[in-house]
Design an enzyme around this catalytic site. Structure first.
Site, short mmCIF file in Angstrom:
data_model
loop_
_atom_site.label_atom_id
_atom_site.label_comp_id
_atom_site.label_asym_id
_atom_site.label_seq_id
_atom_site.Cartn_x
_atom_site.Cartn_y
_atom_site.Cartn_z
N ASP A 57 13.44 12.99 -48.86
CA ASP A 57 12.40 12.72 -49.86
C ASP A 57 11.31 13.78 -49.89
O ASP A 57 10.42 13.74 -50.73
CB ASP A 57 11.79 11.33 -49.68
CG ASP A 57 10.97 11.16 -48.41
OD1 ASP A 57 10.92 12.12 -47.60
OD2 ASP A 57 10.39 10.08 -48.21
N ASP B 94 24.75 -19.95 -50.13
CA ASP B 94 25.09 -18.58 -49.73
C ASP B 94 26.56 -18.44 -49.35
O ASP B 94 27.04 -17.32 -49.13
CB ASP B 94 24.23 -18.15 -48.53
CG ASP B 94 22.74 -18.24 -48.83
OD1 ASP B 94 22.38 -18.17 -50.02
OD2 ASP B 94 21.96 -18.38 -47.87
N CYS C 245 6.46 8.29 -48.64
CA CYS C 245 6.56 7.90 -47.23
C CYS C 245 5.72 6.67 -46.92
O CYS C 245 6.09 5.86 -46.06
CB CYS C 245 6.10 9.04 -46.32
SG CYS C 245 6.88 10.63 -46.63
N ASN D 158 11.79 1.95 -35.09
CA ASN D 158 11.11 1.03 -34.17
C ASN D 158 9.74 1.53 -33.69
O ASN D 158 9.50 1.67 -32.50
CB ASN D 158 12.01 0.71 -32.98
CG ASN D 158 13.20 -0.13 -33.38
OD1 ASN D 158 13.17 -0.79 -34.41
ND2 ASN D 158 14.25 -0.11 -32.59
N LEU E 160 16.77 8.54 -46.40
CA LEU E 160 17.85 7.77 -47.02
C LEU E 160 17.48 7.51 -48.47
O LEU E 160 16.43 6.97 -48.78
CB LEU E 160 18.02 6.44 -46.27
CG LEU E 160 18.98 5.41 -46.84
CD1 LEU E 160 20.40 5.95 -46.88
CD2 LEU E 160 18.92 4.12 -46.01
N HIS F 75 13.21 14.89 -43.79
CA HIS F 75 13.64 13.83 -44.69
C HIS F 75 13.97 14.37 -46.08
O HIS F 75 13.28 15.26 -46.59
CB HIS F 75 12.56 12.76 -44.83
CG HIS F 75 12.28 12.03 -43.56
ND1 HIS F 75 11.27 11.10 -43.44
CD2 HIS F 75 12.87 12.09 -42.34
CE1 HIS F 75 11.25 10.62 -42.20
NE2 HIS F 75 12.21 11.21 -41.53
N ASP G 82 21.54 -23.62 -47.49
CA ASP G 82 22.35 -22.56 -46.91
C ASP G 82 23.76 -22.55 -47.50
O ASP G 82 24.43 -21.52 -47.51
CB ASP G 82 22.42 -22.75 -45.39
CG ASP G 82 22.81 -21.49 -44.66
OD1 ASP G 82 22.59 -20.40 -45.23
OD2 ASP G 82 23.33 -21.58 -43.54
N ASP H 152 16.71 -2.69 -41.90
CA ASP H 152 15.66 -2.28 -40.96
C ASP H 152 16.14 -1.05 -40.20
O ASP H 152 17.18 -1.09 -39.54
CB ASP H 152 15.37 -3.43 -40.00
CG ASP H 152 14.08 -3.25 -39.23
OD1 ASP H 152 13.41 -2.22 -39.44
OD2 ASP H 152 13.74 -4.14 -38.43
N ASP I 248 20.52 -16.95 -40.71
CA ASP I 248 21.32 -18.18 -40.64
C ASP I 248 22.65 -17.96 -39.93
O ASP I 248 23.19 -18.89 -39.33
CB ASP I 248 21.58 -18.72 -42.05
CG ASP I 248 20.31 -19.27 -42.70
OD1 ASP I 248 19.41 -19.70 -41.95
OD2 ASP I 248 20.22 -19.25 -43.93
N ASP J 39 20.33 -14.29 -44.64
CA ASP J 39 18.97 -14.73 -44.94
C ASP J 39 18.61 -15.85 -43.97
O ASP J 39 19.36 -16.16 -43.03
CB ASP J 39 18.84 -15.16 -46.40
CG ASP J 39 19.60 -16.44 -46.71
OD1 ASP J 39 20.55 -16.77 -45.95
OD2 ASP J 39 19.28 -17.13 -47.70
N ASP K 86 9.74 4.72 -44.11
CA ASP K 86 10.58 5.12 -42.99
C ASP K 86 11.14 3.93 -42.23
O ASP K 86 12.17 4.04 -41.57
CB ASP K 86 9.80 6.00 -42.02
CG ASP K 86 9.52 7.38 -42.60
OD1 ASP K 86 10.21 7.78 -43.54
OD2 ASP K 86 8.59 8.05 -42.11
#
Length: 663
Positions: free
Chosen positions: A474, A179, A645, A375, A412, A472, A176, A371, A165, A155, A352
């Site tokens: 889904d 964590d 989606c 892209n 996924l 996909h 911090d 993520d 971090d 985070d 996505d």
């Protein structure tokens, strides 16, 4: 650590040794003995325990005053019970005799200094460091297991900073520390001892690249926390101050488990005699940690936040869709996050782009967004807008080739908790789409598949989704929560169920009812026309075979019965070799608790009501679900996507703790 070399005794001069409390120190009583000695006896001060180690089947225990034959296979060990107040204040005396009745021929003296050196972490998984764990080196899964846990410090607690971090070599925020996993080094003993003995904290070279350790010296200033181990520091000479009994450290993980990293890392603390010829290590204590895995949450977990993008295209602005999402979120008591165009760059496919999950340790838990490597317009959104205090970030990039459609996270998913035979998956199983086994079709990138597999606790299952144009999972399946004992159902798109429904309506006299009634820019098709379309029927048979193949895999890998599956009417058509939804794909829904945001199918109207909607209601509402049909045709369906989606949901973590599972 290797067995400690025995302390050699001699009647000519006393021996001295440092003895770690509770740790056996072997004593060599035969190195130098008085002439004529045949037996020996051992005594010690009250703070020292003396043990004779032997095989009772081969060595009889002596009677009387416990004088042991020197030629017997007997070893002597001593254990200090307490920390010394002064150097050499604990005593062991060895006396040598010629016979049982004769007086002592001589004595050897051993003076001990008892110290307490131990490295302790939360190996009992209670959220607090507990001293005295028996086996800190071995990490064990299960409710009766043990072993310390590290969080990847992914985070961003610092106000200033653009990355996680873990990328900072110094502490940027006192928050911090929450964590990180606390570790305590006990170093109790006479101050004089630590003038000739040093303490070292160490990690192996591979482990030093996967963790970072900060030494805490109290106070509320960031300068009170110094990095002592990490990617460029394998060893640290611990500064023990006079009178100091415990030194506190904080440990953070730097990387998630992956194909080249099992998730296990270790720290060790050593007491070293610096006056010995080779700086002999007298004692080493080690702790093994497992880095907490990234965990996905299924549709059965309660929703916390619903994400959707504000976009504009040739059809205008998706205001109506955003209002429908707001209405759905309100019903589900779920916070709505609308991502503005300046942040999404007109990329509407937020499902996505990322997947929400979390990481969990006994002392702390926080959400982590994964993520995807796709892209596109939303590529920076997760890093720039979601990463923050107690909200982590992780990604995997594809180095040598661009991402394919199957690398998007609409491909996924994760099942609810399931039991397969005698095997339990209390956190469910990850589901990804790929090519048909042994074919050369599209698959999710290996770096992503390897990452998911390495987390261990949600053992992935690869399905066959390459038959779809987008590809996909889904597009043909989803899970919904139910109020019955099972707790969920698997919904599968079904061309067969749709054709059967249309056939029934034809036989009831509604063959001229029109699909796509109410849509201005779509050619309408009657039930009769659809049933008579040989190409559509051929395509439907092909698609049903693909879905049935997945059905068998899902039943086998998730331990499902037919009664756990609901067939949702849906038609597909082939465009070249790949399938696309003929009308809005109803399984591609967003699930917010018992409220389902379902793509409006614009099915044939019978008595003023859509027969497809009515069929779905009849299947799902008896399970305690509320079906809310939402028009996504222009802004999503025509672009080969649907509601799932175009949305994303952050959900509550499991109450089940992952370390109680057995992968």
């Amino acid at each position: 650590m290797a067995p400690r070399r025995a302390v050699r005794l001699s009647p000519r001069e006393p021996a001295h040794a440092v003895c770690v409390v509770g740790v056996e120190t072997p004593v060599d009583v035969r190195n130098d003995v008085p002439k004529g000695a045949k037996t020996f006896g051992v005594s010690g001060s009250s703070e020292v325990k003396v043990y004779m180690l032997y095989d009772p089947a081969r060595v009889p225990e002596p009677a009387g005053r416990a004088r042991w034959p020197l030629d017997a296979d007997v070893d002597v060990v001593v254990v200090a019970d307490t920390v010394s107040k002064d150097l050499n204040d604990l005593r062991v005396k060895v006396s040598y005799f010629e016979s049982q009745e004769a007086g002592a021929l001589g004595h050897s003296m051993l003076y001990l200094t008892g110290v307490d050196v131990s490295l302790d972490a939360d190996t009992s998984r209670t959220g607090k460091v507990k001293k005295g764990s028996v086996d800190k080196k071995t990490w064990r899964w299960g409710s009766r297991g043990s072993g310390a846990i590290l969080l990847v410090n992914c985070d961003r607690d610092a106000v200033h900073g653009s990355r996680e971090d873990l990328h900072a070599s110094h502490l940027r925020s006192l928050e911090d520390l929450q964590d990180m996993s606390p570790v305590v080094l006990s170093c109790r003993g006479p101050d004089e001892l630590f003038e000739s003995h040093k303490l070292f904290l160490k990690a192996s070279l591979p482990d030093s690249r996967r963790l970072r350790v900060f030494c805490a010296r109290g106070g509320t200033s960031l300068s009170n926390y110094k990095q002592v181990l990490g990617p460029h520091h394998q060893s640290y000479e611990v500064e023990r101050r006079p009178g100091e009994r415990d030194i506190k450290f904080y440990v953070e993980g730097l990387t998630f488990p992956d194909t080249s990293f099992s998730g296990l890392v270790s720290l060790s603390a050593s007491l070293v005699d610096t006056e010995a010829l080779s700086e002999a290590s007298l004692f080493t204590d080690s702790v093994t940690f497992r880095v907490a895995p990234w965990i996905m949450t299924p549709n059965t977990q309660p929703p916390l936040e619903l994400y959707v993008c504000s976009v504009t295209d040739a059809h205008g602005h998706n205001d109506k869709f955003l209002k429908d999402m707001a209405h759905l979120a309100l019903k589900a008591n779920c916070n709505l996050v609308v991502v503005p165009r300046v942040e999404n760059r007109n990329d509407r496919w937020i499902q996505d782009e990322m997947e929400f999950g979390y990481i969990d340790a006994p002392h702390k838990s926080f959400p982590v967004v994964f993520d995807s490597p796709r892209n596109r317009g939303l590529r920076d959104f997760a890093l720039k807008k979601i990463l923050g205090p107690d909200f982590g970030y992780v990604t995997r990039e594809i180095e040598y080739a661009g991402a394919s459609g199957l690398d998007s996270f609409g491909n996924l998913d994760v099942s609810p908790p399931v039991t397969v035979g005698n095997r339990e998956y209390p956190l469910g199983r990850i589901l990804i789409g790929g090519s048909f086994p042994k074919s050369s079709g599209r698959r999710m990138a290996r770096v992503v598949r390897d990452f998911l597999q390495a987390q261990q606790v949600q053992a992935p299952v690869e399905l066959y989704s390459d038959w779809l144009s987008v590809g996909h999972v889904d597009e043909f399946m989803t899970f919904v929560p139910t109020s019955d004992q099972k707790g969920f159902r698997l919904l599968l798109a079904s061309p067969s169920a749709c054709l059967q429904l249309f056939q029934e309506k034809k036989e009831e006299g509604y063959g001229e009812a029109l699909q796509f009634e109410g849509l201005k820019h779509k050619m309408k098709r009657s039930i009769n026309d659809i049933l008579a379309d040989k190409h559509l029927k051929r395509d439907s048979i092909h698609v049903q075979e693909c879905i049935d193949w997945n059905r068998a895999v899902l039943k086998r890998e998730l331990g499902l019965a037919e009664s756990d599956i609901v067939d949702i009417p849906q038609l597909f058509f082939l465009k070249g070799a790949y399938a696309e939804a003929f009308f809005p794909d109803m399984v591609n829904m967003v699930v917010l608790g018992k409220y389902l945001g379902i793509p409006k199918p614009f099915g044939p109207l019978i008595n003023g009501r859509c027969c497809l909607e009515e069929k779905v209601r009849s299947l799902l509402e008896p399970l305690g679900l509320h079906c809310i049909f939402i028009d996504d045709f222009l802004f999503y369906h025509q672009l080969l996507g649907e509601i799932h989606c175009g949305t994303n949901v952050r959900r509550k973590p499991f109450t089940f703790r992952w370390w109680n599972s057995v992968p």
